[in-house]
Design a protein around this motif. Sequence first.
Motif, short mmCIF file in Angstrom:
data_model
loop_
_atom_site.label_atom_id
_atom_site.label_comp_id
_atom_site.label_asym_id
_atom_site.label_seq_id
_atom_site.Cartn_x
_atom_site.Cartn_y
_atom_site.Cartn_z
N HIS A 158 2.66 6.62 4.94
CA HIS A 158 2.15 7.62 5.40
C HIS A 158 2.63 7.68 6.98
O HIS A 158 2.85 8.92 7.55
CB HIS A 158 0.65 7.38 5.50
N LYS A 159 3.07 6.69 7.54
CA LYS A 159 3.41 6.66 9.00
C LYS A 159 5.01 7.40 9.05
O LYS A 159 5.31 7.98 9.89
CB LYS A 159 3.46 5.24 9.69
N ALA A 160 5.57 7.18 8.06
CA ALA A 160 7.09 7.83 7.97
C ALA A 160 6.84 9.32 7.35
O ALA A 160 8.04 9.82 7.12
CB ALA A 160 7.76 6.88 6.86
N ASN A 161 5.41 9.73 7.42
CA ASN A 161 5.30 11.22 6.89
C ASN A 161 5.93 11.50 5.49
O ASN A 161 6.48 12.51 4.83
CB ASN A 161 6.16 12.20 8.07
N VAL A 162 5.79 10.51 4.60
CA VAL A 162 6.15 10.62 3.14
C VAL A 162 4.95 11.29 2.48
O VAL A 162 4.03 10.47 2.34
CB VAL A 162 6.50 9.35 2.60
N LYS A 163 5.16 12.45 1.83
CA LYS A 163 3.96 13.05 1.02
C LYS A 163 3.61 12.32 -0.17
O LYS A 163 4.43 11.65 -0.79
CB LYS A 163 4.54 14.40 0.62
N GLY A 164 2.32 12.09 -0.33
CA GLY A 164 1.67 11.58 -1.52
C GLY A 164 1.66 9.90 -1.32
O GLY A 164 2.08 9.01 -2.12
N SER A 165 1.71 9.47 -0.22
CA SER A 165 1.66 8.04 0.05
C SER A 165 0.84 7.32 -0.54
O SER A 165 0.98 6.16 -0.89
CB SER A 165 1.66 7.71 1.91
N LEU A 166 -0.33 7.86 -0.66
CA LEU A 166 -1.43 7.26 -1.71
C LEU A 166 -1.05 6.98 -3.10
O LEU A 166 -1.15 5.80 -3.76
CB LEU A 166 -2.70 7.99 -1.66
N LEU A 167 -0.37 7.98 -3.58
CA LEU A 167 0.08 7.91 -5.00
C LEU A 167 1.12 6.97 -5.36
O LEU A 167 1.14 6.03 -6.12
CB LEU A 167 0.63 9.21 -5.61
N TRP A 168 1.88 6.92 -4.15
CA TRP A 168 3.22 6.15 -3.96
C TRP A 168 2.80 4.49 -4.06
O TRP A 168 3.38 3.49 -4.64
CB TRP A 168 4.57 6.38 -3.20
N GLY A 169 1.74 4.51 -3.32
CA GLY A 169 0.95 3.00 -3.10
C GLY A 169 0.55 2.41 -4.43
O GLY A 169 0.73 1.24 -4.78
N ILE A 170 -0.14 3.30 -5.22
CA ILE A 170 -0.77 2.92 -6.58
C ILE A 170 0.56 2.73 -7.48
O ILE A 170 0.47 1.66 -8.07
CB ILE A 170 -1.49 4.14 -6.93
N VAL A 171 1.51 3.41 -7.35
CA VAL A 171 2.56 3.18 -8.33
C VAL A 171 3.43 1.86 -8.31
O VAL A 171 3.61 1.20 -9.02
CB VAL A 171 3.72 4.45 -8.11
N LEU A 172 3.62 1.62 -6.71
CA LEU A 172 4.20 0.26 -6.56
C LEU A 172 3.42 -0.71 -6.98
O LEU A 172 3.94 -1.74 -7.61
CB LEU A 172 4.63 0.25 -5.12
N SER A 173 2.16 -0.80 -6.55
CA SER A 173 1.21 -1.87 -7.01
C SER A 173 1.10 -2.09 -8.38
O SER A 173 0.95 -2.99 -9.05
CB SER A 173 -0.19 -1.55 -6.37
N THR A 174 0.89 -0.89 -9.52
CA THR A 174 0.86 -0.88 -10.58
C THR A 174 2.29 -1.49 -11.41
O THR A 174 2.21 -2.38 -12.34
CB THR A 174 0.81 0.61 -11.08
#
Length: 446
Positions: free
Chosen positions: A185-201
């Motif tokens: 999110h700090k790096a202005n990457v769109k969909g940061s919430l989704l990518w966080g879920i993807v990596l954790s998953t």
Amino acid sequence: MEKIFKLKENNTNVKKEIVAGVITFLTMAYIIAVNPDILSNTGMDKGALVTATCLSAGLATLLMGAYANLPFALASGMGINAFFAFSVVLGLGITWEQALTAVFIEGIIFIILSLTKLREIVVNKIPLTLKYAVTSGVGLFISFVGFVNSGIVVKNDATLVSMGNLKSPVVIISVIGIITIVILHKANVKGSLLWGIVLSTIIAWGYAYFNPEMAKAYNIMLPQGIIKYESIAPVAFKLDFSFIYNMNTLWNFVIIIFTFLFVDFFNTLGTLVGVASKAGMLDKDGNIKDAGKALLTDAISTTFGAVLGVSAVTVYVESSTGVAEGGRTGLTAVTTGILFLIAMFFAPLFVAIPASATAPALIIVGFFMMDNIGKIDFTDFAEGIPAFLTIILMPLTYSIGDALTFGILSYVIINLGLTILGKKENKVSGVMICLALIFLLKIVVS
């Protein structure tokens, strides 16, 4: 496109609107995993909930775009789904079918209120202080649910809650997800919430692959496929009106309906105000532009959402991300809605996403919803105390409705008292007094 969405009038174009719609979907796609995870605690089928979540969100968002021509996306409301599962079904011990019926009836009432513009009047008469407090309080409540799901916060008989085992796999997975979302999110990457879920998953599934027995103990399992349409039959059209045959259950049910009414009303209010303010759709008096169409869409969506098998459908604060990218018309919402309808054919992937992977999104969404707290004047006790009670009591009572009761009652009592004493000009509207009396009646009869 120009005729339907008035693109030039809103200083936008097709490309900008579609990009905004895609970004809105990416930032709120986590609900496809989170909503079934929360509602399945009631015994509802998780696979069916994935489809119902996508279908209700897709249709509701398409309606918002086509009818209201607003760039707002809708889905099963965060906070409301937790209230549905934990406060109503598990807390009060009623069936999820009856809870869906309460949501359905509540939606019908909202449609009537919206058609008569009474709901819009009430929305605009609530003080801005309480509007901001509702948003912040729901944020704290959602974050608290996330901390519990992550294992970071656990039940403690001596202190009610305490820190969990920080070395457990679920906590580690959740912490990695939180850090990932913050950095992206700090790096202005769109969909940061989704990518966080993807990596954790992915990490959770890797753990399940190499250590399936231990992973199962933490409710982590590998997906049973990729592309599959899960039927909504186990949860759709399951409304239960049997309560009308028993006066005792009828009265309890009426209380539940009105509790849902208040919770959904103010959840929608807080989110709609938050998104509208980010989109520059509040006038100088803090009123929401075109609130009538947005509220009617919200009411209709809640009603058919209950029929499909999900808790109340409402406007999402993540819509502000699409607005930030230039989305200004209903074409943004239409794009998001279509993407939700496509997503429902990937149910096995969403069903297998563990709670520890969705918990980071809950925590960060709660954080995002706190951004309006700085607009509350806590130096003015007449404004600050009601706001504080509204905010702090949501997570502490595990009830949005109870917190709202204290917030509105305290606001009316404090400000009317100061007016009577001649210490302050009267700022309490007749609408607020009526709401306070209704809440007081609710306390007396419950």
